[in-house]
Motif scaffolding. Structure first.
Motif, mmCIF file in Angstrom:
data_model
loop_
_atom_site.group_PDB
_atom_site.id
_atom_site.type_symbol
_atom_site.label_atom_id
_atom_site.label_comp_id
_atom_site.label_asym_id
_atom_site.label_seq_id
_atom_site.Cartn_x
_atom_site.Cartn_y
_atom_site.Cartn_z
ATOM 1 N N LEU A 81 4.348 -11.405 -14.203
ATOM 2 C CA LEU A 81 5.290 -12.343 -13.599
ATOM 3 C C LEU A 81 5.074 -13.737 -14.165
ATOM 4 N N THR A 82 6.120 -14.542 -14.079
ATOM 5 C CA THR A 82 6.027 -15.955 -14.441
ATOM 6 C C THR A 82 6.368 -16.760 -13.199
ATOM 7 N N VAL A 83 5.588 -17.790 -12.894
ATOM 8 C CA VAL A 83 5.891 -18.649 -11.747
ATOM 9 C C VAL A 83 7.022 -19.592 -12.156
ATOM 10 N N THR A 84 8.127 -19.607 -11.393
ATOM 11 C CA THR A 84 9.209 -20.550 -11.708
ATOM 12 C C THR A 84 9.122 -21.785 -10.810
ATOM 13 N N SER A 85 8.679 -21.616 -9.570
ATOM 14 C CA SER A 85 8.458 -22.780 -8.701
ATOM 15 C C SER A 85 7.639 -22.333 -7.495
ATOM 16 N N ALA A 86 7.074 -23.293 -6.789
ATOM 17 C CA ALA A 86 6.319 -22.971 -5.569
ATOM 18 C C ALA A 86 6.236 -24.222 -4.707
ATOM 19 N N THR A 87 6.364 -24.014 -3.404
ATOM 20 C CA THR A 87 6.283 -25.147 -2.475
ATOM 21 C C THR A 87 5.458 -24.727 -1.276
ATOM 22 N N ARG A 88 5.071 -25.737 -0.504
ATOM 23 C CA ARG A 88 4.295 -25.432 0.676
ATOM 24 C C ARG A 88 4.627 -26.397 1.794
ATOM 25 N N GLU A 89 4.808 -25.834 2.972
ATOM 26 C CA GLU A 89 5.075 -26.661 4.147
ATOM 27 C C GLU A 89 3.844 -26.516 5.042
ATOM 28 N N GLU A 90 3.348 -27.644 5.537
ATOM 29 C CA GLU A 90 2.146 -27.585 6.372
ATOM 30 C C GLU A 90 2.315 -28.457 7.595
ATOM 31 N N GLN A 91 1.911 -27.920 8.750
ATOM 32 C CA GLN A 91 1.844 -28.742 9.971
ATOM 33 C C GLN A 91 0.423 -28.599 10.483
ATOM 34 N N LYS A 92 -0.439 -29.490 9.985
ATOM 35 C CA LYS A 92 -1.875 -29.340 10.265
ATOM 36 C C LYS A 92 -2.173 -29.338 11.755
ATOM 37 N N GLU A 93 -1.482 -30.216 12.495
ATOM 38 C CA GLU A 93 -1.784 -30.316 13.939
ATOM 39 C C GLU A 93 -1.436 -29.012 14.656
ATOM 40 N N LYS A 94 -0.543 -28.209 14.047
ATOM 41 C CA LYS A 94 -0.181 -26.926 14.669
ATOM 42 C C LYS A 94 -0.870 -25.753 13.977
ATOM 43 N N SER A 95 -1.781 -26.041 13.022
ATOM 44 C CA SER A 95 -2.451 -24.991 12.220
ATOM 45 C C SER A 95 -1.433 -24.062 11.574
ATOM 46 N N TYR A 96 -0.286 -24.642 11.163
ATOM 47 C CA TYR A 96 0.788 -23.828 10.576
ATOM 48 C C TYR A 96 0.906 -24.120 9.083
ATOM 49 N N SER A 97 1.131 -23.069 8.300
ATOM 50 C CA SER A 97 1.301 -23.227 6.857
ATOM 51 C C SER A 97 2.252 -22.169 6.337
ATOM 52 N N ARG A 98 3.156 -22.581 5.448
ATOM 53 C CA ARG A 98 4.078 -21.615 4.834
ATOM 54 C C ARG A 98 4.181 -21.952 3.345
ATOM 55 N N MET A 99 3.719 -21.030 2.533
ATOM 56 C CA MET A 99 3.774 -21.197 1.084
ATOM 57 C C MET A 99 4.849 -20.258 0.537
ATOM 58 N N THR A 100 5.707 -20.782 -0.322
ATOM 59 C CA THR A 100 6.763 -19.958 -0.933
ATOM 60 C C THR A 100 6.634 -20.053 -2.443
ATOM 61 N N ALA A 101 6.467 -18.921 -3.102
ATOM 62 C CA ALA A 101 6.353 -18.899 -4.565
ATOM 63 C C ALA A 101 7.502 -18.076 -5.138
ATOM 64 N N HIS A 102 8.133 -18.621 -6.180
ATOM 65 C CA HIS A 102 9.230 -17.916 -6.856
ATOM 66 C C HIS A 102 8.770 -17.492 -8.248
ATOM 67 N N PHE A 103 9.068 -16.258 -8.601
ATOM 68 C CA PHE A 103 8.670 -15.709 -9.905
ATOM 69 C C PHE A 103 9.876 -15.126 -10.621
ATOM 70 N N GLN A 104 9.657 -14.878 -11.920
ATOM 71 C CA GLN A 104 10.567 -14.015 -12.663
ATOM 72 C C GLN A 104 9.756 -12.875 -13.243
ATOM 73 N N THR A 105 10.369 -11.685 -13.267
ATOM 74 C CA THR A 105 9.722 -10.553 -13.939
ATOM 75 C C THR A 105 9.964 -10.699 -15.443
ATOM 76 N N ALA A 106 9.379 -9.818 -16.222
ATOM 77 C CA ALA A 106 9.587 -9.846 -17.677
ATOM 78 C C ALA A 106 11.073 -9.694 -18.010
ATOM 79 N N ASN A 107 11.839 -9.000 -17.130
ATOM 80 C CA ASN A 107 13.292 -8.840 -17.342
ATOM 81 C C ASN A 107 14.101 -9.944 -16.681
#
Length: 304
Positions: free
Chosen positions: A186-212
Motif C-alpha cells: 500500500l501507499t499512504v495518500t493522506s492521514a489525519t488525527r482528531e484528539e480530545q485529550k480531556e475525553k481520552s478520545y482519539s480517531r486516526m484516519t489513514a488513506h491508502f492506495q493499492t498497487a492498482n
C-alpha cells in the motif's frame, strides 16, 4: 532448510507478566502434545515487580536471564515502548527472541534489530495473533481472487496510554497488517488525527492506495465506552463484504499457535521464502505506520 535434532530443547524465559506474558507462561507449561512447542522449556520469568514464583515457575533477574547459557530464547511481553530495549538486550546476549507486536516504535530501530538478529544467526519472531484468528483466515479466503474497488477497516476500542503503547498507527499495527496481507503493498495518500485529550478520545484516519490505485481507508478509534470491534466494508467488482465472516473459535489458542510457529523457526522447519515474506510484511507495515504518524503530526496548513 536445516532440521535440528528432534530432541533439541530451547531454554526459554518470559519477560513481562501482563495479560500476554501470563498466557505465555500457561501455554509453555502446557504445550500441545507432539507440537513444536514441546521443544521450549520454560526456565523462568522476568518482571519489574517482585512476584516470587508463578505456578512453580521461578522469577529470575534480568541479568540472570541474559547471562545464563541454559537460556537460548526470550519471549518479550512488556509494554510496547520497552520492546526495543528488551529485544536488543537479548539479541546482544545471543538469544533467539519472540516479541509481541509492534516490535519497535520506529522503522529505523526495527531494521537495525532485524540486522542484528541476522548477523548473530538468531531468530527474531514478531507475534501477529490477529492473522491467526479463524475469522481472519475465513476473511482471507473470501477476499482471495477478488478485484477490489474500495474498502474500509474501522477499529474501535477503549483508550490507550500512548506513552506506553505508542502512536495509534503502531499500537494498532495489527489492523494495518490485515490490509497489507489481504491487498498487497500500500501507499499512504493522506492521514489525519482528531484528539480530545480531556475525553481520552482519539480517531486516526489513514488513506491508502493499492498497487492498482484502489482506495483503502483505515480508521483507528479509541475512547471510553467504545467496545472492541472491527467493522469492514470491502467492495469488489463482484459485490461488497460488509461483515466479518462467522467462524468457529479455533481449538488451539492464538498464543499457542504463535508459540508453535516460533518453535518451528527455532527447529529450522520454516522455509527461507516464508521467512523473507514475513520479514518484508513486518518491516513494510512499520514503514507505513511511521509515514501515517508523520502525516498526522504535520502542522495543519493555514488557508488565508
Amino acid at each position: 532448510m536445516q532440521h535440528i535434532r528432534a530432541n533439541k530443547m530451547f531454554g526459554t524465559v518470559v519477560v513481562g507478566i501482563g495479560i500476554a506474558g501470563s498466557v505465555r507462561i500457561r501455554d509453555m507449561l502446557n504445550p500441545m502434545p507432539s507440537s513444536p512447542s514441546e521443544h521450549l522449556k520454560l526456565f523462568g520469568f522476568v518482571s519489574r515487580r517482585t512476584l516470587g514464583n508463578i505456578n512453580e515457575v521461578k522469577q529470575i533477574s534480568l541479568q540472570d536471564a541474559l547471562g545464563n547459557k541454559e537460556i537460548q530464547a526470550a519471549i518479550i511481553s512488556t509494554d510496547n515502548k520497552s520492546h526495543e530495549e528488551n529485544v536488543r538486550m537479548f539479541l546482544e546476549a545471543g538469544k533467539h527472541v519472540l516479541v509481541e507486536y509492534p516490535m519497535a516504535l520506529s522503522t529505523s530501530t526495527a531494521r537495525e534489530l532485524w540486522e542484528m538478529a541476522e548477523q548473530k544467526g538468531k531468530i527474531l519472531h514478531v507475534e501477529h495473533i490477529e492473522l491467526l484468528t479463524e475469522e481472519y483466515k475465513q476473511l482471507k479466503k473470501e477476499v482471495a481472487g477478488k478485484e477490489l474497488v474500495k474498502g474500509t477497516l474501522h477499529f474501535t476500542g477503549g483508550p490507550l496510554d500512548e506513552e506506553r503503547s505508542g502512536f495509534p498507527a503502531f499500537s494498532g499495527i495489527a489492523r494495518l497488517t490485515w490490509l497489507v496481507d489481504l491487498f498487497g503493498d500500500l501507499t499512504v495518500t493522506s492521514a489525519t488525527r482528531e484528539e480530545q485529550k480531556e475525553k481520552s478520545y482519539s480517531r486516526m484516519t489513514a488513506h491508502f492506495q493499492t498497487a492498482n490505485k484502489k482506495p483503502l481507508t483505515w480508521i483507528e478509534e479509541r475512547g471510553p465506552g467504545l467496545r472492541r470491534d472491527k467493522k469492514i466494508n470491502f467492495c469488489f467488482k463482484s459485490g461488497c463484504l460488509e461483515n466479518l465472516p462467522e467462524a468457529p473459535k479455533s481449538a488451539v489458542g492464538l498464543f499457542m499457535q504463535d508459540q508453535n510457529l516460533f518453535a518451528k523457526k527455532l527447529l529450522g522447519q520454516v522455509s527461507r521464502e516464508e521467512l523473507a515474506a514475513e520479514k518484508w510484511r513486518i518491516l513494510r507495515c512499520l514503514d507505513l505506520a511511521e509515514e501515517i504518524q508523520q502525516h498526522c503530526e504535520r502542522p495543519a496548513k493555514i488557508h488565508s
